[in-house]
Design an enzyme around this catalytic site. Sequence first.
Site, PDB file in Angstrom:
ATOM      1  N   TYR A   1     -15.164  -2.324   9.325  1.00 20.29           N
ATOM      2  CA  TYR A   1     -13.738  -1.971   9.212  1.00 20.29           C
ATOM      3  C   TYR A   1     -12.949  -2.346  10.530  1.00 20.29           C
ATOM      4  CZ  TYR A   1      -9.772   1.058   9.114  1.00 20.29           C
ATOM      5  OH  TYR A   1      -8.387   1.761   9.002  1.00 20.29           O
TER       6      TYR A   1
ATOM      7  N   GLY B  35       0.912  -1.328   0.182  1.00 19.31           N
ATOM      8  CA  GLY B  35      -0.058  -0.088  -0.216  1.00 19.31           C
ATOM      9  C   GLY B  35       0.955   1.364  -0.098  1.00 19.31           C
TER      10      GLY B  35
ATOM     11  N   LYS C 122      -9.637  -4.665  11.190  1.00 14.77           N
ATOM     12  CA  LYS C 122      -8.349  -4.201  11.781  1.00 14.77           C
ATOM     13  C   LYS C 122      -7.992  -5.000  13.183  1.00 14.77           C
ATOM     14  CE  LYS C 122      -6.612  -1.417  10.022  1.00 14.77           C
ATOM     15  NZ  LYS C 122      -5.593  -1.588   9.006  1.00 14.77           N
TER      16      LYS C 122
ATOM     17  N   ILE D 238      -1.022   7.326   3.431  1.00 18.28           N
ATOM     18  CA  ILE D 238      -0.027   7.245   4.439  1.00 18.28           C
ATOM     19  C   ILE D 238       0.964   6.364   3.970  1.00 18.28           C
ATOM     20  CG2 ILE D 238       0.291   6.097   6.965  1.00 18.28           C
ATOM     21  CD1 ILE D 238      -2.376   6.639   7.469  1.00 18.28           C
TER      22      ILE D 238
END
Length: 353
Positions: free
Chosen positions: A179, A9, A183, A14
């Site tokens: 989500y 990613g 995580k 980020i």
Amino acid sequence: MSGLLLVTGGSGFIGSAVVSEALATGWRVRVLDSLRADVHGHGQELLAGVEFIRADVRDPDALRDALSGADAVCHQAAKVGLGVGIRDAPDYVSSNSLGTAVLLAAMADAGIGRLVLASSMVVYGEGLYLDGDRVLQAPARTRADLEAGLFEPMSPRTGEPLTSVPIGEDAPCDPRNVYAATKLEQELLARTWAQGGGRVAMLRYHNVYGPGMPQGTPYAGVASLFRSALERGEGPRVFEDGRQRRDFIHVRDVARANIAALDWTLAADATAARAFNVATGEPRTIGEFADALARAFGAPEPERTGEFRMGDVRHIVASADRIRAELGWRAEVSFEEGVREFAHAPLRPAVVR
């Protein structure tokens, strides 16, 4: 000690900041990114001198190539956002949970034992609250209370509003949307992987903002929505009464935290798996952030709308004590400096939906 770092990613908001910081601190960097349209829009420019592999983190063959010769991994690849309902679950679970499982299996095969995992404050659910002399995590707020404008979690003992206090990494996790559930599952998978001899720093990012955020998408958080509204000539719309407390952390500080965590994974006394809040330790309200951003942009005062989203938490205030003590890291970008920069910094194009 540096070496070759794989950043999954690494083309994202980020991830690209992590890549820049890694290069600046002497790492050679390889990026694996699928450039998903719902994250990157029409694509993303890559930094010069970075080896790039366009592939999905769920592809074992691509991972085998990506991990070849790597000394450590920063796992930033994920589908982010609230996860509006259970129909979102298959994509979140596949992208985040399965993707992490495939990566960890490939790391085990490659003999790579150093990992930094991008986790999130959402694993906590609500933050911690003080009820008299007792500390607790408040239950989810009800639709009836929110519709009545009763936004603060209430004491089950007195019926009065609770007082939020900083949450540390040892607090119980209580994910409250799709989500958040994925995580936490990423963390649990990484802990299991570390039992085989690896070391993982699980970085629980708080409200990250800064240059390069995607425009106009709830997946990037409230800062992106506020800034995108200003770009359209509109004032930010602040939900509830704007008094929700968060810890806004600049993306450059998040990138620095990743490098500090990589150093920690090499330390002889590092435990196998450790969670760290990545936060300033100086909370602000969402209303304060919107007001400061509008002033810096030269726009009218934001509107407090009273609207709400089911699944949002009221307060999540972080303790940054562990990361300061164990990683020697602390936030360097002040709230005032960061918001002034963000008001005029370039954003990424809106993503495809």
